[in-house]
Write a protein that holds these residues in place. Sequence first.
Motif, short mmCIF file in Angstrom:
data_model
loop_
_atom_site.label_atom_id
_atom_site.label_comp_id
_atom_site.label_asym_id
_atom_site.label_seq_id
_atom_site.Cartn_x
_atom_site.Cartn_y
_atom_site.Cartn_z
N MET A 62 28.70 -9.68 -5.16
CA MET A 62 29.50 -8.77 -4.32
C MET A 62 28.79 -8.58 -2.98
SD MET A 62 30.91 -4.98 -5.25
CE MET A 62 31.93 -5.67 -6.54
N THR A 63 29.55 -8.50 -1.91
CA THR A 63 28.97 -8.35 -0.59
C THR A 63 28.37 -6.97 -0.43
OG1 THR A 63 31.11 -7.65 0.26
CG2 THR A 63 30.58 -9.98 0.45
N SER A 64 27.38 -6.85 0.47
CA SER A 64 26.72 -5.58 0.71
C SER A 64 27.44 -4.74 1.74
CB SER A 64 25.27 -5.81 1.13
OG SER A 64 25.23 -6.59 2.32
N THR A 65 28.32 -5.35 2.52
CA THR A 65 29.16 -4.61 3.46
C THR A 65 30.60 -5.06 3.26
OG1 THR A 65 28.81 -6.28 5.18
CG2 THR A 65 27.34 -4.39 5.19
N PRO A 66 31.56 -4.15 3.42
CA PRO A 66 32.95 -4.54 3.20
C PRO A 66 33.45 -5.50 4.27
CG PRO A 66 32.84 -2.33 4.10
CD PRO A 66 31.43 -2.74 3.80
N ILE A 67 34.34 -6.37 3.87
CA ILE A 67 34.98 -7.27 4.82
C ILE A 67 36.13 -6.53 5.49
CG2 ILE A 67 36.38 -9.36 5.04
CD1 ILE A 67 34.80 -10.48 2.66
N HIS A 68 36.18 -6.59 6.80
CA HIS A 68 37.26 -5.95 7.56
C HIS A 68 38.20 -7.04 8.07
CE1 HIS A 68 35.43 -1.95 7.50
NE2 HIS A 68 34.28 -2.55 7.71
N ASP A 69 39.40 -7.06 7.52
CA ASP A 69 40.39 -8.08 7.86
C ASP A 69 41.65 -7.37 8.33
OD1 ASP A 69 42.15 -10.17 8.04
OD2 ASP A 69 41.78 -10.96 6.04
N ALA A 70 42.02 -7.60 9.58
CA ALA A 70 43.20 -6.93 10.12
C ALA A 70 44.49 -7.45 9.50
CB ALA A 70 43.25 -7.10 11.64
N SER A 71 44.42 -8.65 8.90
CA SER A 71 45.62 -9.25 8.32
C SER A 71 45.29 -9.85 6.95
CB SER A 71 46.20 -10.31 9.25
OG SER A 71 47.40 -10.85 8.74
N PRO A 72 44.97 -9.01 5.97
CA PRO A 72 44.63 -9.54 4.64
C PRO A 72 45.83 -10.22 4.00
CG PRO A 72 44.87 -7.16 4.57
CD PRO A 72 44.92 -7.54 6.01
N ALA A 73 45.55 -11.10 3.04
CA ALA A 73 46.61 -11.88 2.40
C ALA A 73 47.63 -10.98 1.72
CB ALA A 73 46.01 -12.86 1.39
N PHE A 74 47.17 -9.87 1.15
CA PHE A 74 48.11 -8.95 0.50
C PHE A 74 47.48 -7.57 0.43
CE2 PHE A 74 45.66 -11.05 -2.88
CZ PHE A 74 45.18 -9.98 -3.61
N GLY A 75 48.33 -6.59 0.17
CA GLY A 75 47.90 -5.23 -0.11
C GLY A 75 48.43 -4.82 -1.47
#
Length: 279
Positions: free
Chosen positions: A1-14
């Motif tokens: 698991m990553t140590s910082t969250p990924i910030h994606d303005a357009s994730p594949a789904f919610g």
Amino acid sequence: MTSTPIHDASPAFGLLLDVDGPIASPVTRTVAIDSIARDLAGMANRGIPVVFNTGRSDAFIAEQVVPRLREFGLLPGTPVFTISEKGAVWAAVEPDGLGEVSIDEELALPPAFGADVAELIRERFADTMFFDHTKRAMVSAEMRVGVGSEEYWAAQKEFDAAIPALIERHGLTGVRIDPTIISTDIESDRLGKDLGARRALELLAARGVEPRSWYTMGDSRTDYAMADWLHGQGRRVTHVDVRPADGVPETDYTVLSHDDEVHDAAGAHFLTRWAADVA
């Protein structure tokens, strides 16, 4: 698991998720399946929005859901929110609890009405149900853990039949009685899973997040309202029904269910599938 969250303005789904049934066991009223918390935390850390769209109170989310997400490594700053009481209450979810809780006071029932409902329960129904003191806008009676379903449903019918007189006594209008398999919610008729869906998009838009598609999940016919609303707004949406025995309506979007499992066991199956797609 990553140590910082990924910030994606357009994730594949919610994910827009009812809580009772798909996430929390309707028997124990807890997040009883480890993989549910693991997969939700993992997807959120990878930038997938996770929004609980529930009739439950913000206190229930803080007490029953947040600790499980923290246990499986939810990171600060992930796109996780609770929209509680069917759209009347909302807050961001962090590993250490909830952010500032917002309430739409126009949708809240008067405290005096709630007090009368609590007294009704104490006088006539205390053996089978309890008054939910954590609700801020709705008035709710819930089945006691350990009470059999048939016993509760018999008492619930009598309880529900007594409520219209109290509504009339308080001069209330625009009030709906909404029974479920473990509770009865008395609420503004402006509340609903569609309102929760609208608030979800507003909360994500404030962070500049726009999922390319949505998965919604619920255990009752009323939960379809969130998928209906998203589809009506031109969003790509797939709905998961974890209790299809109530009947699956005709829709213009895809509806999935599990062949063998229901409730949180079915919810866990789909969450693990989606988490694998993200990983």
